[in-house]
Design a protein around this motif. Structure first.
Motif, PDB file in Angstrom:
ATOM      1  N   GLN A  81     -84.897  -0.474  18.426  1.00 54.82           N
ATOM      2  CA  GLN A  81     -84.091  -0.428  19.636  1.00 54.82           C
ATOM      3  C   GLN A  81     -83.130  -1.600  19.760  1.00 54.82           C
ATOM      4  OE1 GLN A  81     -87.093  -0.207  22.695  1.00 54.82           O
ATOM      5  NE2 GLN A  81     -87.725   1.856  22.137  1.00 54.82           N
ATOM      6  N   LEU A  82     -83.558  -2.786  19.308  1.00 51.05           N
ATOM      7  CA  LEU A  82     -82.740  -3.981  19.504  1.00 51.05           C
ATOM      8  C   LEU A  82     -82.349  -4.682  18.212  1.00 51.05           C
ATOM      9  CD1 LEU A  82     -84.654  -5.508  22.552  1.00 51.05           C
ATOM     10  CD2 LEU A  82     -82.519  -4.223  22.599  1.00 51.05           C
ATOM     11  N   GLY A  83     -82.876  -4.204  17.081  1.00 51.30           N
ATOM     12  CA  GLY A  83     -82.538  -4.831  15.817  1.00 51.30           C
ATOM     13  C   GLY A  83     -83.217  -6.164  15.583  1.00 51.30           C
ATOM     14  N   LEU A  84     -84.304  -6.452  16.311  1.00 52.33           N
ATOM     15  CA  LEU A  84     -84.987  -7.744  16.207  1.00 52.33           C
ATOM     16  C   LEU A  84     -86.037  -7.728  15.103  1.00 52.33           C
ATOM     17  CD1 LEU A  84     -85.622  -8.520  19.984  1.00 52.33           C
ATOM     18  CD2 LEU A  84     -83.925  -9.595  18.516  1.00 52.33           C
ATOM     19  N   THR A  85     -86.084  -8.787  14.297  1.00 52.05           N
ATOM     20  CA  THR A  85     -87.147  -8.949  13.322  1.00 52.05           C
ATOM     21  C   THR A  85     -88.396  -9.482  14.025  1.00 52.05           C
ATOM     22  OG1 THR A  85     -86.606 -11.242  12.789  1.00 52.05           O
ATOM     23  CG2 THR A  85     -85.418  -9.514  11.573  1.00 52.05           C
ATOM     24  N   ARG A  86     -89.517  -9.467  13.328  1.00 55.13           N
ATOM     25  CA  ARG A  86     -90.757 -10.018  13.898  1.00 55.13           C
ATOM     26  C   ARG A  86     -90.568 -11.478  14.292  1.00 55.13           C
ATOM     27  NH1 ARG A  86     -96.001  -7.703  12.084  1.00 55.13           N
ATOM     28  NH2 ARG A  86     -95.589  -5.580  11.404  1.00 55.13           N
ATOM     29  N   ASP A  87     -89.930 -12.248  13.419  1.00 55.95           N
ATOM     30  CA  ASP A  87     -89.732 -13.668  13.693  1.00 55.95           C
ATOM     31  C   ASP A  87     -88.871 -13.868  14.930  1.00 55.95           C
ATOM     32  OD1 ASP A  87     -90.015 -16.497  12.919  1.00 55.95           O
ATOM     33  OD2 ASP A  87     -87.872 -16.389  12.520  1.00 55.95           O
ATOM     34  N   GLU A  88     -87.846 -13.043  15.103  1.00 56.71           N
ATOM     35  CA  GLU A  88     -86.974 -13.158  16.274  1.00 56.71           C
ATOM     36  C   GLU A  88     -87.712 -12.776  17.551  1.00 56.71           C
ATOM     37  OE1 GLU A  88     -82.911 -12.182  13.740  1.00 56.71           O
ATOM     38  OE2 GLU A  88     -83.997 -10.591  14.775  1.00 56.71           O
ATOM     39  N   VAL A  89     -88.576 -11.763  17.466  1.00 56.79           N
ATOM     40  CA  VAL A  89     -89.384 -11.375  18.627  1.00 56.79           C
ATOM     41  C   VAL A  89     -90.312 -12.515  19.025  1.00 56.79           C
ATOM     42  CG1 VAL A  89     -91.184  -9.807  19.459  1.00 56.79           C
ATOM     43  CG2 VAL A  89     -89.260  -8.898  18.141  1.00 56.79           C
ATOM     44  N   ARG A  90     -90.926 -13.153  18.041  1.00 59.79           N
ATOM     45  CA  ARG A  90     -91.828 -14.284  18.316  1.00 59.79           C
ATOM     46  C   ARG A  90     -91.072 -15.459  18.924  1.00 59.79           C
ATOM     47  NH1 ARG A  90     -94.905 -12.226  13.840  1.00 59.79           N
ATOM     48  NH2 ARG A  90     -97.091 -12.018  14.471  1.00 59.79           N
ATOM     49  N   LYS A  91     -89.900 -15.772  18.373  1.00 62.85           N
ATOM     50  CA  LYS A  91     -89.116 -16.885  18.896  1.00 62.85           C
ATOM     51  C   LYS A  91     -88.699 -16.619  20.341  1.00 62.85           C
ATOM     52  CE  LYS A  91     -87.219 -18.690  14.564  1.00 62.85           C
ATOM     53  NZ  LYS A  91     -85.996 -18.851  13.733  1.00 62.85           N
ATOM     54  N   ASP A  92     -88.350 -15.379  20.651  1.00 64.78           N
ATOM     55  CA  ASP A  92     -87.963 -15.051  22.017  1.00 64.78           C
ATOM     56  C   ASP A  92     -89.157 -15.159  22.959  1.00 64.78           C
ATOM     57  OD1 ASP A  92     -85.822 -14.148  23.796  1.00 64.78           O
ATOM     58  OD2 ASP A  92     -87.032 -12.340  24.039  1.00 64.78           O
ATOM     59  N   ALA A  93     -90.343 -14.729  22.500  1.00 63.85           N
ATOM     60  CA  ALA A  93     -91.558 -14.861  23.315  1.00 63.85           C
ATOM     61  C   ALA A  93     -91.869 -16.337  23.568  1.00 63.85           C
ATOM     62  CB  ALA A  93     -92.736 -14.180  22.625  1.00 63.85           C
ATOM     63  N   LEU A  94     -91.700 -17.182  22.538  1.00 69.97           N
ATOM     64  CA  LEU A  94     -91.926 -18.615  22.698  1.00 69.97           C
ATOM     65  C   LEU A  94     -90.964 -19.198  23.725  1.00 69.97           C
ATOM     66  CD1 LEU A  94     -93.162 -21.333  21.852  1.00 69.97           C
ATOM     67  CD2 LEU A  94     -91.522 -21.385  19.951  1.00 69.97           C
ATOM     68  N   TYR A  95     -89.705 -18.815  23.637  1.00 70.11           N
ATOM     69  CA  TYR A  95     -88.706 -19.297  24.603  1.00 70.11           C
ATOM     70  C   TYR A  95     -89.088 -18.893  26.025  1.00 70.11           C
ATOM     71  CZ  TYR A  95     -84.377 -19.383  27.302  1.00 70.11           C
ATOM     72  OH  TYR A  95     -83.446 -19.604  28.290  1.00 70.11           O
ATOM     73  N   ARG A  96     -89.465 -17.653  26.207  1.00 71.11           N
ATOM     74  CA  ARG A  96     -89.819 -17.161  27.546  1.00 71.11           C
ATOM     75  C   ARG A  96     -91.045 -17.874  28.092  1.00 71.11           C
ATOM     76  NH1 ARG A  96     -85.261 -15.370  29.456  1.00 71.11           N
ATOM     77  NH2 ARG A  96     -84.169 -14.230  27.814  1.00 71.11           N
ATOM     78  N   LEU A  97     -92.013 -18.146  27.247  1.00 68.23           N
ATOM     79  CA  LEU A  97     -93.208 -18.867  27.707  1.00 68.23           C
ATOM     80  C   LEU A  97     -92.863 -20.287  28.145  1.00 68.23           C
ATOM     81  CD1 LEU A  97     -95.936 -17.745  25.137  1.00 68.23           C
ATOM     82  CD2 LEU A  97     -95.894 -17.258  27.587  1.00 68.23           C
ATOM     83  N   LYS A  98     -92.030 -20.967  27.372  1.00 64.30           N
ATOM     84  CA  LYS A  98     -91.616 -22.323  27.763  1.00 64.30           C
ATOM     85  C   LYS A  98     -90.866 -22.292  29.094  1.00 64.30           C
ATOM     86  CE  LYS A  98     -91.236 -24.504  23.202  1.00 64.30           C
ATOM     87  NZ  LYS A  98     -90.305 -25.125  22.232  1.00 64.30           N
ATOM     88  N   LEU A  99     -89.971 -21.323  29.235  1.00 63.27           N
ATOM     89  CA  LEU A  99     -89.193 -21.220  30.468  1.00 63.27           C
ATOM     90  C   LEU A  99     -90.108 -20.950  31.660  1.00 63.27           C
ATOM     91  CD1 LEU A  99     -86.257 -21.267  31.534  1.00 63.27           C
ATOM     92  CD2 LEU A  99     -86.235 -18.772  31.259  1.00 63.27           C
ATOM     93  N   GLU A 100     -91.101 -20.079  31.479  1.00 59.51           N
ATOM     94  CA  GLU A 100     -92.053 -19.792  32.553  1.00 59.51           C
ATOM     95  C   GLU A 100     -92.837 -21.043  32.933  1.00 59.51           C
ATOM     96  OE1 GLU A 100     -94.710 -16.605  31.834  1.00 59.51           O
ATOM     97  OE2 GLU A 100     -93.147 -15.063  31.800  1.00 59.51           O
ATOM     98  N   ARG A 101     -93.294 -21.811  31.933  1.00 61.68           N
ATOM     99  CA  ARG A 101     -94.064 -23.028  32.217  1.00 61.68           C
ATOM    100  C   ARG A 101     -93.219 -24.031  33.002  1.00 61.68           C
ATOM    101  NH1 ARG A 101     -98.081 -23.289  28.115  1.00 61.68           N
ATOM    102  NH2 ARG A 101     -98.924 -21.173  28.016  1.00 61.68           N
ATOM    103  N   ILE A 102     -91.955 -24.140  32.626  1.00 58.37           N
ATOM    104  CA  ILE A 102     -91.045 -25.044  33.344  1.00 58.37           C
ATOM    105  C   ILE A 102     -90.877 -24.570  34.783  1.00 58.37           C
ATOM    106  CG2 ILE A 102     -88.661 -25.856  33.489  1.00 58.37           C
ATOM    107  CD1 ILE A 102     -88.607 -25.650  30.381  1.00 58.37           C
ATOM    108  N   ALA A 103     -90.708 -23.263  34.953  1.00 60.83           N
ATOM    109  CA  ALA A 103     -90.467 -22.699  36.285  1.00 60.83           C
ATOM    110  C   ALA A 103     -91.662 -22.870  37.204  1.00 60.83           C
ATOM    111  CB  ALA A 103     -90.106 -21.213  36.168  1.00 60.83           C
TER     112      ALA A 103
END
Length: 300
Positions: free
Chosen positions: A111-133
């Motif tokens: 659907q989005l053309g994302l590799t496994r590594d890109e999906v993981r990196k995006d999940a990591l980014y979102r988790l950091k952003l949530e912790r900051i928020a």
């Protein structure tokens, strides 16, 4: 079933541009004039491809890169660290409704053309952003207890079913299709030939994954398939869409969430409800760390 329009996300474009500029050791802004494709006697150079990518989505892709840097800086300053285990847990949470992690990765690729590594990196980014928020948001034990009581179904055992169906306008047509299936006919081929549901017929009748209790699935269908074994067929079932023949193609049973995991998830949800909206936080972090786009053509 979850469907997302196919597009290239800023994450994918960012990775693609890096590959294009890095494959031949080129410097940023000078990808080179080697040929990456031809159409007859017409050549397409690496420079032309990068220029087109930047023109189409360069501004959003650049902002994504800037946000990742700003969030990493803030997380480091606040002492926020996200473990690999936490990323895996987040991916498991995101894969709910897809029938498992492998199906989620496949869906993100399709659907989005994302590799496994890109999906993981995006999940990591979102988790950091949530912790900051949420790092300054206080949630009491009493509030967690109340939330768990009011949303008990969210933390209990779950059953996900993967379904395919063939929809006909009347029972006679449905009985004819059912007879063909009993005689060894292929379900996907018959769906393409006979189903009046144009959206799923082209996919061999695939409805994707659903949870038992999904309000978008006719209760008569749920009742008919919930006790089936994978590969078994039920029908004809009369629904608002017509007469359906349904095959169970997958099943996943998830046990109830453990007490501590449930409390952590409840705390997370409550804190996010009270936190600053993510879009506002992202802009605030860009401002805090002096993010500046110096190329006027890449400004949003």
């Amino acid at each position: 079933m979850r469907r997302t329009k196919r597009l290239y996300s800023p994450i994918v474009l960012l990775a693609l541009i890096w590959v294009l500029m890095g494959e031949t050791g080129c410097t940023a802004g000078q990808p080179g004039n080697d040929t990456v494709a031809t159409v007859g006697d017409v050549k397409i150079t690496r420079q032309e491809l990068v220029d087109q990518l930047l023109a189409n989505s360069g501004a959003q892709t650049l902002r994504t890169l800037m946000l990742r840097i700003a969030v990493d800086k803030e997380a480091a300053a606040a002492g926020i660290a996200v473990t690999d285990e936490e990323v895996e847990q987040e991916l498991e949470r995101l894969s709910e409704g897809y029938g498992g992690l492998e199906n989620y990765f496949s869906a993100m690729r399709e659907q989005l053309g994302l590799t496994r590594d890109e999906v993981r990196k995006d999940a990591l980014y979102r988790l950091k952003l949530e912790r900051i928020a949420t790092m300054s948001v206080n949630v009491t034990d009493e509030e967690i207890d109340r939330y768990l009581k009011e949303h008990a179904e969210d933390f209990g055992p779950k059953t996900e079913l993967q379904l395919s169906h063939i929809v006909t306008e009347n029972r006679d047509d449905a009985e004819k299709v059912l007879k063909k299936l009993e005689d060894g006919g292929d379900f996907a081929e018959l769906a393409q030939e006979f189903s009046v549901d144009g959206w799923t017929a082209s996919q061999g009748g695939d409805l994707g994954w659903m949870e038992i209790g999904d309000p978008f699935v006719d209760q008569a269908v749920v009742d008919a398939v919930s006790e089936l074994e994978v590969g078994q067929i039920a029908g004809p079932i009369e629904t608002e869409a017509g007469y359906e023949i349904v095959m169970l193609t997958g099943r996943k049973d998830t046990p109830a969430m453990g007490r501590e995991a449930a409390r952590q998830e409840a705390r997370r949800r409550l804190a996010l409800d009270r936190a600053e909206p993510m879009a506002e936080l992202e802009q605030a972090l860009l401002d805090k760390y002096g993010a500046e786009i110096r190329d006027p053509e890449l400004k949003l």
